[in-house]
Write a protein that holds these residues in place. Structure first.
Motif, short mmCIF file in Angstrom:
data_model
loop_
_atom_site.label_atom_id
_atom_site.label_comp_id
_atom_site.label_asym_id
_atom_site.label_seq_id
_atom_site.Cartn_x
_atom_site.Cartn_y
_atom_site.Cartn_z
N SER A 1 -6.27 -2.28 -3.16
CA SER A 1 -6.25 -2.69 -1.75
C SER A 1 -6.77 -4.12 -1.61
O SER A 1 -6.18 -4.94 -0.90
N SER B 1 -5.92 1.52 5.62
CA SER B 1 -6.39 0.17 5.31
C SER B 1 -6.70 -0.63 6.57
O SER B 1 -6.04 -0.47 7.60
N VAL C 1 0.84 -1.19 0.00
CA VAL C 1 0.00 0.00 0.00
C VAL C 1 0.87 1.24 0.00
O VAL C 1 0.53 2.26 -0.64
#
Length: 320
Positions: free
Chosen positions: A282, A121, A45
């Motif tokens: 994601s 996230s 990420v």
């Protein structure tokens, strides 16, 4: 160990972009400090975000992997960086919640030494075994684990995977020896090789092996099923009462960083991760994109620190 990679260079900025004034942010290349190695969900990420915000910020972003100490080495480095907005940390529950309860001397304060920017996230974890492990579901796994007594072991690549496994052990009453690794990819390698028997970990390093059938996902850690593995039951569903756990990733700046830097990074990171591309990417890492304001992150972190105190006590996790 520190690894450095230039994500995007922007050497030929137009004169107008260079002349926006000495108070503009950013004024030079930025550093994105990552506590875990390439191949981890946090690294994935971070690199995705870094490449895209470098375009909108008009400055290169250098991703630095600073591994070791369950993320504490990177967090210490970030806490001591100049508070001017040009160095930021992709923190996790390991560095910014669990460390309060699990480390005697982390060398930093995850609240006082940092300015929250945004959550990025949520990372559901998965109980997984090699495909030839003699259990097809959670009930079978518990039965097999109890039959083996103290001969079972498990791999951990970060504090989140350690806590998730220890919580499972605490609730079910099984016994297993912990094998620690510097990061999740190395632990997955040994799980595939049969050197460890099970893991409770994120899907960034293991997802491809679950999809290929070389690893078997037995249950997921949150209270609800996850979109990446909709047919895999939650551990609660599978007979582990009260089990509810997930890891997370968030961005923090050093304390006393300029409000303008906090606001700009918040805006740019959220734009990347809230996009359709960001949500899809994601999910490909085994993460669920989840962003918010700096105030949202501060409240979330406070709740997580409190929850980790309960997890550490319930799972019998020692301070190290």
């Amino acid at each position: 160990m520190i690894g450095r990679r230039l994500v995007l260079a922007a050497p030929f900025l137009p004169f107008a972009a260079r002349a926006q004034g000495s108070d503009a942010f950013p004024t030079r290349p930025l550093r994105a400090i990552v506590p875990f190695p390439p191949g981890s969900a946090t690294d994935g990420v971070a690199r995705f975000v870094a490449e895209r915000i470098s375009r909108s910020l008009g400055q290169p972003v250098v991703v630095e992997n600073v591994t070791g100490g369950n993320g504490a080495i990177a967090a210490r480095q970030a806490a001591r960086a100049a508070p001017d907005g040009h160095a930021f940390l992709f923190a996790t529950n390991s560095t910014h919640a669990a460390a309060v309860h699990l480390m005697r001397e982390p060398g930093y304060d995850p609240v006082r030494d940092f300015a929250p920017v945004t959550l990025t996230s949520i990372a559901p974890l998965v109980l997984m075994v090699r495909s030839d492990f003699p259990a097809a579901d959670v009930a079978g796994f518990i039965t097999e684990a109890k039959a083996r007594g103290n001969s079972l072991n498990y791999g951990t690549g970060n504090i989140g995977s350690l806590a998730a496994a220890q919580l499972l052990i605490s609730i079910t009453g099984i016994s297993a020896e912990r094998i620690s690794y510097r990061g999740t990819p190395a632990a997955v390698t040994d799980l595939l090789a049969g050197r460890v028997h099970f893991m409770v970990s994120d899907l960034a390093s293991a997802g491809e092996h679950v999809r290929a059938g070389t690893l078997r996902a037995l249950g997921v850690t949150p209270a609800q099923r996850i979109p990446m593995l909709p047919d895999v039951p939650t551990l609660q569903e599978a007979g582990v009462p009260g089990y509810d756990f997930a890891s997370w990733v968030a961005v923090f700046l050093p304390a006393r960083s300029p409000e303008a830097a906090v606001a700009r990074l918040n805006r740019e990171i959220r734009a990347v991760l809230d996009s359709e591309e960001g949500r899809r990417y994601s999910l490909s890492l085994g993460l669920v994109a989840s962003t918010g304001t700096p105030e949202d992150l501060a409240r979330f972190q406070a709740r997580e620190i409190e929850q980790w105190g309960r997890i550490a006590q319930a799972a019998g996790l020692p301070r190290e």
